[in-house]
Design an enzyme around this catalytic site. Structure first.
Site, PDB file in Angstrom:
ATOM      1  N   GLY A 139       0.822  -1.200   0.000  1.00  0.00           N
ATOM      2  CA  GLY A 139       0.000   0.000   0.000  1.00  0.00           C
ATOM      3  C   GLY A 139       0.857   1.252   0.000  1.00  0.00           C
ATOM      4  O   GLY A 139       2.083   1.201   0.154  1.00  0.00           O
ATOM      5  N   GLN A 141       1.301   3.541   2.165  1.00  0.00           N
ATOM      6  CA  GLN A 141       2.081   3.697   3.397  1.00  0.00           C
ATOM      7  C   GLN A 141       2.570   2.332   3.893  1.00  0.00           C
ATOM      8  O   GLN A 141       2.535   2.037   5.086  1.00  0.00           O
ATOM      9  CB  GLN A 141       1.239   4.390   4.464  1.00  0.00           C
ATOM     10  CG  GLN A 141       1.110   5.885   4.292  1.00  0.00           C
ATOM     11  CD  GLN A 141       2.418   6.607   4.563  1.00  0.00           C
ATOM     12  OE1 GLN A 141       3.248   6.169   5.358  1.00  0.00           O
ATOM     13  NE2 GLN A 141       2.626   7.741   3.893  1.00  0.00           N
ATOM     14  N   SER A 142       3.070   1.519   2.991  1.00  0.00           N
ATOM     15  CA  SER A 142       3.471   0.158   3.327  1.00  0.00           C
ATOM     16  C   SER A 142       4.688   0.120   4.251  1.00  0.00           C
ATOM     17  O   SER A 142       5.764   0.617   3.909  1.00  0.00           O
ATOM     18  CB  SER A 142       3.789  -0.612   2.042  1.00  0.00           C
ATOM     19  OG  SER A 142       4.406  -1.845   2.333  1.00  0.00           O
ATOM     20  N   ASN A 143       4.519  -0.491   5.426  1.00  0.00           N
ATOM     21  CA  ASN A 143       5.650  -0.726   6.322  1.00  0.00           C
ATOM     22  C   ASN A 143       6.622  -1.726   5.700  1.00  0.00           C
ATOM     23  O   ASN A 143       7.837  -1.605   5.851  1.00  0.00           O
ATOM     24  CB  ASN A 143       5.156  -1.269   7.666  1.00  0.00           C
ATOM     25  CG  ASN A 143       4.212  -0.328   8.362  1.00  0.00           C
ATOM     26  OD1 ASN A 143       4.554   0.804   8.657  1.00  0.00           O
ATOM     27  ND2 ASN A 143       2.999  -0.791   8.632  1.00  0.00           N
ATOM     28  N   CYS A 145       7.242  -2.288   2.489  1.00  0.00           N
ATOM     29  CA  CYS A 145       8.051  -1.679   1.433  1.00  0.00           C
ATOM     30  C   CYS A 145       9.157  -0.825   2.025  1.00  0.00           C
ATOM     31  O   CYS A 145      10.302  -0.855   1.562  1.00  0.00           O
ATOM     32  CB  CYS A 145       7.175  -0.847   0.498  1.00  0.00           C
ATOM     33  SG  CYS A 145       6.147  -1.831  -0.620  1.00  0.00           S
TER      34      CYS A 145
END
Length: 425
Positions: A139, A141-143, A145
């Site tokens: 997403g 705000q992917s943690n 990634c």
């Protein structure tokens, strides 16, 4: 006297030199992040999980803390609070012990969270295969990634991120931009190459398909003198390789739990384990680990923050099959998973969409305990567990101990700053 002083000075210097030598020696034994160590899986996985990984990196600060939460009434801490009733009062009223495993503390701000346990195995595999580039997806705000990009840079790998957002088309046309908030700020600071996809593309092509396309594109469009060899990592790092991070996590937690004592000095029972479930890898590792490691098995509660329970039962089963889970011929993997894990629907308004009640819970939990939960995973999951699962069946939990596994993600709070400000006023 001069001789005595000189001798004394020499003794001190010699001791200091010895201590420095010992310290240097100790430091030299700490593996560098890029060094792959041979991996020996827990004994209780032997002959049951047939496809263990060969190697592992040392990226996490382990073990992460585990302790009992002692909440303080909000009214005592903040006399002007809107409510004098603590959000965890129902636990104390029913003699329920709440413990927390702090996997938000696996590393610093750029790496911390549950994804790093998985990346120790995934990036070891990438290096072992001679890859120099990593592609993953998540997403906006992917943690996952953010942690993947940071760890990749640390290892000399080039990170490429595909971020899913409703604003993808506007970003592509230059009519909108991500900005520099939360995880995206870290992504940019690391120097990640960022691509976008719409939710429609994500659903139509699939996250694995998008990662595969990007890997193929990078492999085929680079100059011969500087070739790219890309390694694809699925959403959340949740596959048969990454999930071993939580097989290890269970072994670590059980060692810690064995040292826990009640106020009377008795061994504490481990009755329930609760965690947020988003991509399924953490759920698979914890469920498999607890089912295989303990004869007395706690009840496992996976709180889904997206998708539906049937999706998670099927996806976790696929991960278990890919790990080589050996079961009797009469028992299907999905039935075995359902026996050892209960998935609760806790997504509320949807993935990464927070209700005022959820944000109020996150804020008050921080005020009562000093522990910050993220709004997308742990905060949403614990809110749903306490206000729905526990309250709707309090007798099943009365007098029991609950371990909540905090999976990190606090950078996601920054995107919710305006809504949280309203909650805190």
């Amino acid at each position: 006297r001069p001789i005595v002083k000189g001798s004394h000075r020499f003794v001190l210097c010699a001791a200091a030199a010895s201590a420095m030598s010992s310290t240097t020696s100790a430091f030299s034994t700490i593996p560098a992040p890029g060094k792959i160590s041979a991996y020996e899986p827990p004994k209780w996985t032997h002959d049951i999980l047939e496809h263990p990984p060969k190697g592992r990196l040392t990226l996490c600060n382990l073990p992460t803390p585990l302790y009992k939460i002692e909440p303080y009434a909000l009214a005592n801490a903040l006399p002007d609070s809107k409510s004098s009733v603590g959000i965890l009062n129902s636990l104390a009223d029913n003699n329920i012990g709440l413990f927390i495993k702090r996997d938000d503390a696996t590393h610093g701000v750029e790496l911390g969270g549950n994804k790093l346990r998985k990346l120790e195995f995934l990036l070891a595999d990438a290096l072992d295969r001679g890859c120099n580039t990593v592609v993953t997806i998540g997403g906006e705000q992917s943690n996952h990634c953010r942690a993947t990009a940071s760890a990749s840079r640390m290892l000399g790998l080039d990170p490429h991120l595909i971020l899913r957002t409703k604003r993808a088309n506007k970003v592509h046309e230059g009519e909108d931009e991500f900005g520099c908030i939360g995880n995206v700020l870290i992504d940019r600071m690391i120097g990640s190459k960022i691509y976008t996809c719409t939710p429609g593309e994500y659903g139509r092509i699939g996250s694995d398909g998008l990662v595969e396309r990007m890997c193929n594109y990078l492999d085929s469009t680079t100059a011969a003198e500087n070739p790219v060899k890309a390694y694809g990592i699925p959403v959340g790092g949740s596959n048969a390789v990454g999930t071993w991070g939580y097989i290890n996590g269970v072994e670590e937690m059980l060692d810690q739990w064995g040292a826990m004592k009640s106020d009377s000095g008795a061994t504490c029972s481990l009755d329930h384990v609760v965690f947020a479930c988003g991509s399924g890898g953490t759920a698979a590792g914890i469920t498999l680990g607890l089912a295989l490691a303990r004869s007395s098995k706690p009840k496992v509660h996976a709180i889904g923050v997206c998708d539906d329970p049937d999706y998670f039962y099927n996806h976790v089963s696929k991960i278990a099959d890919d790990m080589g889970l050996v079961l009797p011929s009469y028992l299907s993997t999905v039935d075995w998973i359902r026996e050892h894990m209960t998935v609760h629907q806790g997504k509320g308004r949807g993935y990464a969409a927070s209700s005022p009640e959820e944000l109020d819970f996150v804020a008050r939990f921080a005020q009562e305990t000093g522990i910050v939960l993220d709004p997308v995973y742990s905060g949403k999951a614990l809110y749903h567990f306490i206000n729905h699962v526990l309250e709707e069946d309090i007798e099943s939990f009365r007098g029991k101990n609950i371990l909540f596994w905090h999976t990190g993600g606090a950078l996601g709070l920054y995107e919710k700053a305006s809504s949280l400000t309203q909650t805190l006023e």
